[in-house]
Design an enzyme around this catalytic site. Structure first.
Site, PDB file in Angstrom:
ATOM      1  CB  SER A 146      -0.856   0.056   1.213  1.00 58.35           C
ATOM      2  OG  SER A 146      -1.663  -0.913   1.199  1.00 58.35           O
ATOM      3  CG  HIS A 199      -3.336  -1.581  -3.884  1.00 55.49           C
ATOM      4  ND1 HIS A 199      -2.278  -1.544  -3.381  1.00 55.49           N
ATOM      5  CD2 HIS A 199      -3.859  -2.304  -2.635  1.00 55.49           C
ATOM      6  CE1 HIS A 199      -1.749  -1.903  -2.172  1.00 55.49           C
ATOM      7  NE2 HIS A 199      -2.825  -2.445  -1.566  1.00 55.49           N
ATOM      8  CG  HIS A 216      -4.516  -7.038   0.893  1.00 57.78           C
ATOM      9  ND1 HIS A 216      -4.662  -6.085   0.056  1.00 57.78           N
ATOM     10  CD2 HIS A 216      -3.143  -6.922   1.680  1.00 57.78           C
ATOM     11  CE1 HIS A 216      -3.702  -5.587   0.090  1.00 57.78           C
ATOM     12  NE2 HIS A 216      -2.776  -5.788   1.017  1.00 57.78           N
ATOM     13  CE1 TYR A 275      -8.124  -5.277   3.012  1.00 59.90           C
ATOM     14  CE2 TYR A 275      -5.975  -6.197   4.065  1.00 59.90           C
ATOM     15  CZ  TYR A 275      -6.699  -5.431   3.165  1.00 59.90           C
ATOM     16  OH  TYR A 275      -5.953  -4.213   2.469  1.00 59.90           O
ATOM     17  CD  GLU A 276      -8.310  -6.792  -1.231  1.00 60.15           C
ATOM     18  OE1 GLU A 276      -8.809  -6.030  -1.953  1.00 60.15           O
ATOM     19  OE2 GLU A 276      -7.240  -7.355  -1.308  1.00 60.15           O
ATOM     20  CB  ALA A 327       1.998   0.110   4.287  1.00 58.23           C
ATOM     21  CG  MET A 376      -3.776  -6.315   8.119  1.00 56.42           C
ATOM     22  SD  MET A 376      -5.305  -5.338   7.776  1.00 56.42           S
ATOM     23  CE  MET A 376      -5.344  -3.999   9.219  1.00 56.42           C
ATOM     24  CB  SER A 377       0.176  -8.026   3.127  1.00 58.83           C
ATOM     25  OG  SER A 377       1.103  -7.170   3.405  1.00 58.83           O
ATOM     26  CG  ASN A 434       0.406   2.774  11.545  1.00 59.24           C
ATOM     27  OD1 ASN A 434       0.339   2.273  10.770  1.00 59.24           O
ATOM     28  ND2 ASN A 434      -0.045   2.168  12.760  1.00 59.24           N
ATOM     29  CG  HIS A 454      -6.334   2.872   4.247  1.00 67.90           C
ATOM     30  ND1 HIS A 454      -5.363   1.666   4.564  1.00 67.90           N
ATOM     31  CD2 HIS A 454      -6.499   3.016   3.000  1.00 67.90           C
ATOM     32  CE1 HIS A 454      -5.228   1.398   3.102  1.00 67.90           C
ATOM     33  NE2 HIS A 454      -5.885   2.410   2.300  1.00 67.90           N
TER      34      HIS A 454
HETATM   35  N1  HPA Z   1      -1.689  -2.801  11.896  1.00 65.23           N
HETATM   36  C1  HPA Z   1      -1.793  -3.741  10.911  1.00 65.23           C
HETATM   37  N2  HPA Z   1      -1.794  -3.752   9.668  1.00 65.23           N
HETATM   38  C2  HPA Z   1      -1.187  -2.286   9.418  1.00 65.23           C
HETATM   39  C3  HPA Z   1      -1.069  -1.378  10.267  1.00 65.23           C
HETATM   40  C4  HPA Z   1      -1.088  -1.795  11.539  1.00 65.23           C
HETATM   41  O1  HPA Z   1      -1.022  -0.791  12.620  1.00 65.23           O
HETATM   42  N3  HPA Z   1      -0.615  -0.111   9.448  1.00 65.23           N
HETATM   43  C5  HPA Z   1      -0.491  -0.505   8.176  1.00 65.23           C
HETATM   44  N4  HPA Z   1      -0.940  -1.658   7.990  1.00 65.23           N
END
Ligand code: HPA
Length: 272
Positions: free
Chosen positions: A30, A61, A83, A85-86, A113, A211-212, A235, A247
């Site tokens: 991302s 994307h 992903h 989660y999708e 990310a 998440m990837s 973050n 996001h």
């Molecule tokens: N947690 C999970 N996935 C993420 C995060 C996070 O803090 N930041 C970017 N992708």
């Protein structure tokens, strides 16, 4: 489960689009897709046109495979990934890695990310993935094993290849760039973690959470490919700072580190 025939059909489709034969695979996370914009003689193939690829609508994307030259190497770059989660199956998430292998690619650079769990890290840092923790209980290799693709019980003691990591460290040093190194925990998402979950993840020994990446890295390892994992810490993970996660911030920070990220990956490509 995709079968070998489907992998071959997809490979042949891609080969029919270009005479360039990629030697390195790139999966761009991302906000990091702009690296693909620097690819010369780029042949861009939307995922929607590629046989047997799933269709991804994830925000942030572009969803295309870009083949061309980047710093002297022919690469196949995924701008956008599938992903878990999708709602994609892990077989769909990882099918492009099977196709990369069928194209003759032996090294794959997987980027993402993610959130910083280690409190000595800062948003905007890049982290070399040294190892992972799979917190999802899911695994892309669950199901019948195809021995032609890899062994039933793969060893994961060197998923994030030591040699590639030392190349990345050397390149970062040469560029006077700080490069963190640590363990990536795979969280299914799409919710971010709770503060209690982040404390647990830190206790378990992870430095970052996202998440990837892990499913693709497992399948690449199953197929005998070498993996280099690079995370952009966008973050501090939930609960570390007194502010909610969103996001937009993830995409914003990832695009701020673009120049640093592109410089690092290009430097690495030269050395592989
Ligand atoms: N947690 C999970 N996935 C993420 C995060 C996070 O803090 N930041 C970017 N992708």
């Amino acid at each position: 489960m995709h079968n070998i025939q489907e992998i071959i059909e997809t490979r042949d489709f891609i080969i029919s689009k270009t005479d360039q034969r990629p030697v390195i695979g790139l999966i761009l996370g991302s906000g990091l897709g702009s690296l693909a914009d620097d690819i010369q003689n780029a042949v861009k193939i939307p995922y929607s046109e590629i046989p047997h690829f799933a269709k991804s609508e994830a925000i942030g994307h572009a969803n295309e495979l870009v083949i061309g030259e980047l710093n002297g190497k022919i690469v196949a770059a995924m701008k956008g990934r599938f992903h878990y989660y999708e709602g994609f199956t892990l077989d769909e998430v990882t099918f492009p890695v099977r196709v990369m292998k069928a194209l003759g690619i032996e090294n794959v650079i997987i980027t993402n990310a993610c959130g910083a769990v280690n409190t000595s890290f800062n948003p905007g840092d890049l982290m070399l993935i040294s190892d992972h923790i799979n917190l999802t209980g899911a695994n892309p290799l669950i199901g019948p094993n195809n021995d032609e693709l890899g062994t039933r019980f793969p060893d994961l003691s060197d998923v994030y290849n030591k040699e590639l990591r030392s190349i990345a460290t050397k390149v970062a040093n040469e560029q006077n760039m700080q490069l963190q190194q640590g363990v990536y925990a795979w969280w299914s998402g799409p919710t971010y973690e709770t503060p209690a979950e982040i404390r647990m993840i830190r206790t378990l020994g992870a430095d970052a959470v996202g998440m990837s990446t892990v499913p693709e890295a497992i399948v690449a390892t199953h197929g005998g490919m070498k993996v280099l994992g690079i995370s952009c810490l966008t973050n501090m993970a939930c609960g570390i700072l007194d502010q909610p996660l969103n996001h937009d911030e993830v995409i914003e920070v990832a695009s701020q580190v673009k120049v640093k990220f592109v410089g690092l990956v290009k430097g690495i490509l030269k050395e592989i």
